[in-house]
Write a protein that holds these residues in place. Structure first.
Motif, short mmCIF file in Angstrom:
data_model
loop_
_atom_site.label_atom_id
_atom_site.label_comp_id
_atom_site.label_asym_id
_atom_site.label_seq_id
_atom_site.Cartn_x
_atom_site.Cartn_y
_atom_site.Cartn_z
N MET A 178 0.77 -1.16 -0.04
CA MET A 178 0.10 -0.17 0.00
C MET A 178 0.92 1.12 0.02
O MET A 178 1.93 1.19 0.54
N PRO A 179 0.43 2.37 -0.64
CA PRO A 179 1.27 3.70 -0.46
C PRO A 179 1.13 4.11 1.06
O PRO A 179 -0.23 4.51 1.64
N CYS A 180 1.99 4.19 1.82
CA CYS A 180 2.22 4.36 3.19
C CYS A 180 3.21 5.54 3.28
O CYS A 180 4.53 5.26 3.09
N TYR A 181 3.03 6.53 3.93
CA TYR A 181 4.14 7.55 3.92
C TYR A 181 4.10 8.10 5.42
O TYR A 181 3.26 8.39 6.05
N GLU A 182 5.49 8.37 5.93
CA GLU A 182 5.58 9.02 7.09
C GLU A 182 5.66 10.49 6.85
O GLU A 182 6.26 10.89 5.73
N ILE A 183 5.43 11.20 7.80
CA ILE A 183 5.58 12.60 7.49
C ILE A 183 6.08 13.38 9.07
O ILE A 183 5.65 12.91 10.19
N ASP A 184 7.28 14.11 9.09
CA ASP A 184 7.84 14.57 10.25
C ASP A 184 8.32 13.31 11.10
O ASP A 184 8.01 13.67 12.43
N LEU A 237 6.63 10.68 11.81
CA LEU A 237 5.47 10.08 12.05
C LEU A 237 4.84 9.19 11.15
O LEU A 237 4.65 9.55 10.04
N ARG A 238 4.76 7.80 11.38
CA ARG A 238 4.55 6.74 10.48
C ARG A 238 3.13 6.20 10.87
O ARG A 238 2.75 5.91 12.04
N VAL A 264 -2.03 8.08 11.53
CA VAL A 264 -2.94 7.50 11.04
C VAL A 264 -2.86 5.96 11.95
O VAL A 264 -1.73 5.37 12.08
N VAL A 265 -3.89 5.47 12.77
CA VAL A 265 -3.83 4.32 13.75
C VAL A 265 -5.22 3.42 13.29
O VAL A 265 -6.24 3.92 13.21
N GLY A 303 -3.26 11.83 7.47
CA GLY A 303 -3.16 12.03 8.96
C GLY A 303 -1.71 13.17 8.97
O GLY A 303 -0.96 13.00 9.63
N ASP A 304 -1.64 14.09 7.83
CA ASP A 304 -0.78 15.14 7.80
C ASP A 304 -0.71 16.25 8.84
O ASP A 304 0.01 17.04 8.78
N PHE A 305 -2.03 16.36 9.24
CA PHE A 305 -2.40 17.54 10.03
C PHE A 305 -2.97 17.15 11.47
O PHE A 305 -2.27 17.34 12.64
N GLY A 306 -4.15 16.31 11.29
CA GLY A 306 -4.53 15.80 12.81
C GLY A 306 -4.36 14.45 12.63
O GLY A 306 -3.92 13.70 11.65
#
Length: 202
Positions: A1-7, A9-10, A29-30, A45-48
């Motif tokens: 799946m396309p799954c990305y961490e940001i800052d 946080l994955r 995202v959980v 989940g790049d903001f909240g």
């Protein structure tokens, strides 16, 4: 799946959950046990923060997002129909959001409540437990019947079984050039549209 961490946080996906390879997960995202995420869903989940508890399903092309510092929460057995948009809201346990509905920021869909297909739930609206909300903008129409609640439970259980089926047997393949003789049908369970369920009960 396309799954990305940001800052840094994955996303987190429980081993018993199923996420279709075309769904996109970003950042905070959980996804809890037994959850199902359908094709082309986008959970940003790049903001909240986005949290799906046990047994939720988020179907094809749904979008889930929220403002910074917000939580978008789906409690146990929440059922989100094809193409729905959830933004910074709370979907309580056993609630259903119909196809192409929109639920806006700080709205809360009560336990066991239904949001009808294509409804627009305005920001901050509280839909009581076991109630039907429908329309643009959505209004609380009535209390749900025991038959309707049982139908929803059966539909959600069908998606929970689909999660198990996908984990066990779904794989990418090339299409056949022609239909084979005596082509079998899938055993997807006995759930049917609500209108058919009501007709059978008349």
């Amino acid at each position: 799946m396309p799954c990305y961490e940001i800052d840094g946080l994955r996303p987190v996906v429980h081993p018993t959950a199923y996420v279709h390879p075309t769904a996109v997960l970003i950042g905070d995202v959980v996804i809890g046990p037994g959850a199902y995420i359908g094709p082309c869903a986008s959970l940003r989940g790049d903001f909240g923060r986005i949290v799906l508890q046990r047994g939720c399903n988020v179907q094809d092309t749904c979008v889930i997002h929220g403002f910074p510092a917000s939580d978008t929460l789906l409690e146990d057995n929440a059922h989100i129909g094809h193409g729905a948009v959830l933004h910074g809201c709370v979907i309580r346990a056993d609630a259903l959001v119909g196809m192409n509905a929109v639920v806006m920021d700080e709205a809360e869909i009560g336990a066991g409540a239904f949001v009808a297909a294509s409804a627009f739930v305005r920001a901050g609206l509280k839909v009581p437990a076991r109630s039907l909300a429908a329309g643009v903008p959505a209004k609380i129409l009535r209390e749900l019947s025991d038959q309707e609640l049982a139908w929803k439970r059966e539909g959600t259980a069908t998606y929970q079984r689909l999660t198990e089926r996908c984990l066990a047997t779904m794989k990418e393949c090339a299409p056949l050039a022609a239909e084979e003789p005596d082509r079998p049908r899938l055993d997807g369970g006995s759930v049917q549209p609500l209108v058919a369920t009501k007709r059978a009960g008349d």
